[in-house]
Design an enzyme around this catalytic site. Structure first.
Site: not given
Ligand code: HEM
Length: 364
Positions: A71, A95, A202, A220
């Protein structure tokens, strides 16, 4: 005689070069690293492991710290910056603006929930001589190293303090179309296969805010292990909503206790990305290599590699993956929705026992 002298000089040059490569410095704290400038990171590493990651776990704070690396970094838009360089209006990429300018960035809709990890990281940053931009990527790389099966991520030091907040609207949302997601990533020079590689993140992830009735629901069945289960389970037919029904950006899951994002499910099925998605199934080495390469690129969006110092040897070496690639208990190959047109989904067997139901990631 001439050739002897030439051989001698070549050998001497090789010795000098190899000494330059292997010479390491010993820091005041006792650890060794390739560059003295990296010594400042060892006390930060200890503080993070002890006070942010509960002694080195792959839990909620690691997941959130990894999400934060994305982010922060994706907040960069060359097109928005064209006429406004001095105000940094296109965002500065990786940054630390997500921390320095958490007001307004935490109020952006796509950033829902990142305030928790920012609040946890801020006091640690304040205790050390490190910029927020370096800290965010360092904490992400250290956190990932706590997850068995993860690659050891690159870490480069040298991000200046952010000058301005990122513009709103640059972080993809799970209800975006794949065309929009790929276009957003293309703007920061990421190809469709690199996007899929980044989504390996993810495999150690859960959602608190997609369906707020079931916080901590993983993507998962093995959110504490950096394995290929996300790529396997995403290809299973969706059959249920695990919480209070359908929410924006959510599609049906294959199992109780798992939540599925529309973007992940579509990337696994779209012609532009499905074969890359499938290529990671039961291929831990390929997933590790490509995730590492894509993360290395993402972590320096907005910066030049040439101006940074390689401190990757400060990042701990992750443990090997735990368990084998499998279908969750109660599923069979008939539940796989084959999408890649040029290769068959690898044959996997299911875990024995009753249908898998996955527990939530506990908040710590
Ligand atoms: C198409 C791109 C992406 C979308 C639409 C997306 C969307 C999301 C959403 C909606 C969540 C759940 C947030 C919540 O409700 O707490 C999430 C969690 C997460 N995302 Fe993504 N994400 C994307 C790409 C990425 C990328 C590129 C990374 C890191 C390199 C990433 C790492 C994570 C991680 C580690 C979580 C888990 C956070 C937690 O367990 O608290 N995501 N993402």
């Amino acid at each position: 005689m001439k050739s002897f002298a030439a051989a001698f000089l070549t050998l001497a040059a090789a010795r000098v070069a190899s000494a330059a490569v292997t010479k390491r410095v010993t820091c005041a704290t006792g650890q060794t690293t390739a560059n003295a400038a990296c010594c400042v990171l060892f006390p930060v590493l200890d503080d993070i492991q002890e006070n942010l990651f509960d002694g080195g776990e792959c839990g909620e704070e690691v997941h959130e710290s990894l999400r934060l690396t994305f982010h922060d970094a994706i907040g960069f838009s060359p097109t928005k910056a064209i006429f406004t360089d001095i105000f940094n209006a296109g965002g500065g990429g990786a940054d630390g603006s997500v921390i320095t300018f958490d007001d307004p960035e935490t109020s952006f809709p796509a950033n829902l929930g990142i305030d928790d990890i920012i609040d946890a990281q801020k006091p640690i940053i304040a205790r050390h001589n490190i910029t927020p931009g370096d800290f965010v990527q360092f904490a992400g790389a250290v956190g990932v190293s706590n997850c068995p099966g993860a690659p050891r991520l690159e870490f480069l030091l040298g991000r200046p303090v952010a000058k301005a907040a990122s513009p709103i609207g640059l972080v993809p949302e799970p209800f975006d179309t794949i065309t929009d997601v790929l276009a957003r990533f293309a703007e920061v020079n990421f190809s469709p296969p690199e996007v899929v590689a980044l989504l390996a993140s993810h495999t150690i992830a859960a959602a608190d805010h997609v369906d707020e009735s079931i916080p901590g629901t993983p993507f998962d069945s093995t959110p504490g292990i950096f394995d290929t289960q996300l790529f396997i389970e995403m290809q299973l037919r969706g059959v249920l909503f695990p919480g209070d029904g359908s929410n924006p950006g959510q599609v049906e899951s294959p199992l109780e206790g798992i939540i599925r994002l529309n973007t992940d499910a579509t990337l696994a099925r779209d012609d532009r990305t499905s074969c890359t998605w499938q290529s990671f199934v039961n291929n831990q080495a390929k997933m590790q290599t490509e995730f590492r390469a894509a993360m290395a690129k993402m972590a320096i969006i907005g910066h030049s590699r040439a101006n940074m110092i390689d401190c990757s040897d400060v990042i701990p070496v992750p443990k090997p993956v735990v368990g084998k690639a499998h279908l969750p208990a109660g599923k069979s190959m008939h539940d796989i929705e084959q999408a890649c047109a040029t290769a068959a989904f690898p044959t996997l067997t299911a875990d024995p026992g009753p249908q898998t139901s996955v527990p939530a990631v506990p908040p710590s």
